[in-house]
Design a protein around this motif. Structure first.
Motif: not given
Ligand code: OMP
Length: 230
Positions: A28-30, A169-171, A37-39, A139-147
């Motif tokens: 992951l980005k982290s 929400d990857r929780q 992984f959900f693209n 779309d996807v949020a992991t740590a919440g940086t993008a949102i």
């Molecule tokens: P955060 O910015 O950490 O919330 O991660 C969200 C971003 O991670 C998304 O905009 C994607 O670029 C990428 N991502 C996915 O698209 N799908 C996943 O399942 C996991 C990630 C990720 O890298 O965490």
């Protein structure tokens, strides 16, 4: 084991069919090594866009209704904002389906990655957000940086962000060490303000219902390490 709504099952299965949702080993980005992984960028055909945007629209509509009946949920809003690039078709499709299927009429807006210095100029396109109540769609949020970046973009343009809606929400843990979803909810007004189509737990429910024991075990191990307990 939680049950799944029809639109959740459809998104999981359609996502897998087009190769957007995969189980295996992914970085992951982290830097975390994830068993899935959900693209969302691969949700790129008429039928699968329909599946996704229908799911967004159902999730938004259910949340608005919950709030109308006094539970935690989204307040009314004027505009859906979809950040460039992936959020653009998703926000447009969702606004259309909210109108067609739920009798909810809102505008949509999106940004440019590079500001334009001629013509209409600026970074925003679509319905003007200034002074409006805005729902951010991502779309996807992991740590919440993008949102957080998308919320900031709308605020800079004078829009009031009243909530956000996510595909997944990857929780996981957010930037402040709490659950990502709690952190983002606080940022946009409190409990119920960030409804999501899917959570990691829903993916685990689906794997369990379909006897995918190996994938489920990897997901459980990942959950133990990085998941936030509700
Ligand atoms: P955060 O910015 O950490 O919330 O991660 C969200 C971003 O991670 C998304 O905009 C994607 O670029 C990428 N991502 C996915 O698209 N799908 C996943 O399942 C996991 C990630 C990720 O890298 O965490």
């Amino acid at each position: 084991m939680s049950s799944l709504e029809k639109y959740q099952t459809e998104l999981i299965e359609h996502g897998m069919t087009v190769g957007a949702l995969k189980f295996g080993s992914f970085t992951l980005k982290s830097g975390r090594s994830s068993p899935y992984f959900f693209n969302a960028g691969l949700l790129a055909s008429g039928p699968v866009l329909n599946t996704l945007c229908s799911a967004y629209a159902s999730t938004i509509s259910a949340s608005l209704q919950a709030a109308a009946f006094g539970s935690a949920g989204l307040p009314e809003f004027d505009i859906i904002f979809g950040p460039a690039y992936k959020g653009i078709p998703f926000a447009a499709g969702t606004a259309m389906l909210l109108h067609r299927d739920h009798n909810i009429d809102v505008g949509f807006a999106y940004d440019r990655k590079e500001a334009k210095d001629h013509g209409e100029g600026g970074v925003m396109v679509g319905a003007p957000v200034k002074g409006k109540k805005v729902l951010v769609l991502d779309d996807v949020a992991t740590a919440g940086t993008a949102i957080r970046g998308a919320i900031e973009t709308v605020r800079k343009e004078g829009g009031e962000v009243v909530g956000a809606v996510l595909m997944l929400d990857r929780q996981e843990v957010g930037r402040e060490g709490k659950s990502m979803i709690d952190e983002v909810e606080t940022l946009v007004g409190g409990k119920g303000r960030v409804p999501t189509i899917l959570k990691m737990k829903h993916l685990m429910t689906w794997l369990e219902l379909h006897g995918k024991t190996q994938e489920l075990q990897s997901m459980q191990e990942y959950w133990q390490q990085y998941g936030v307990k509700e």
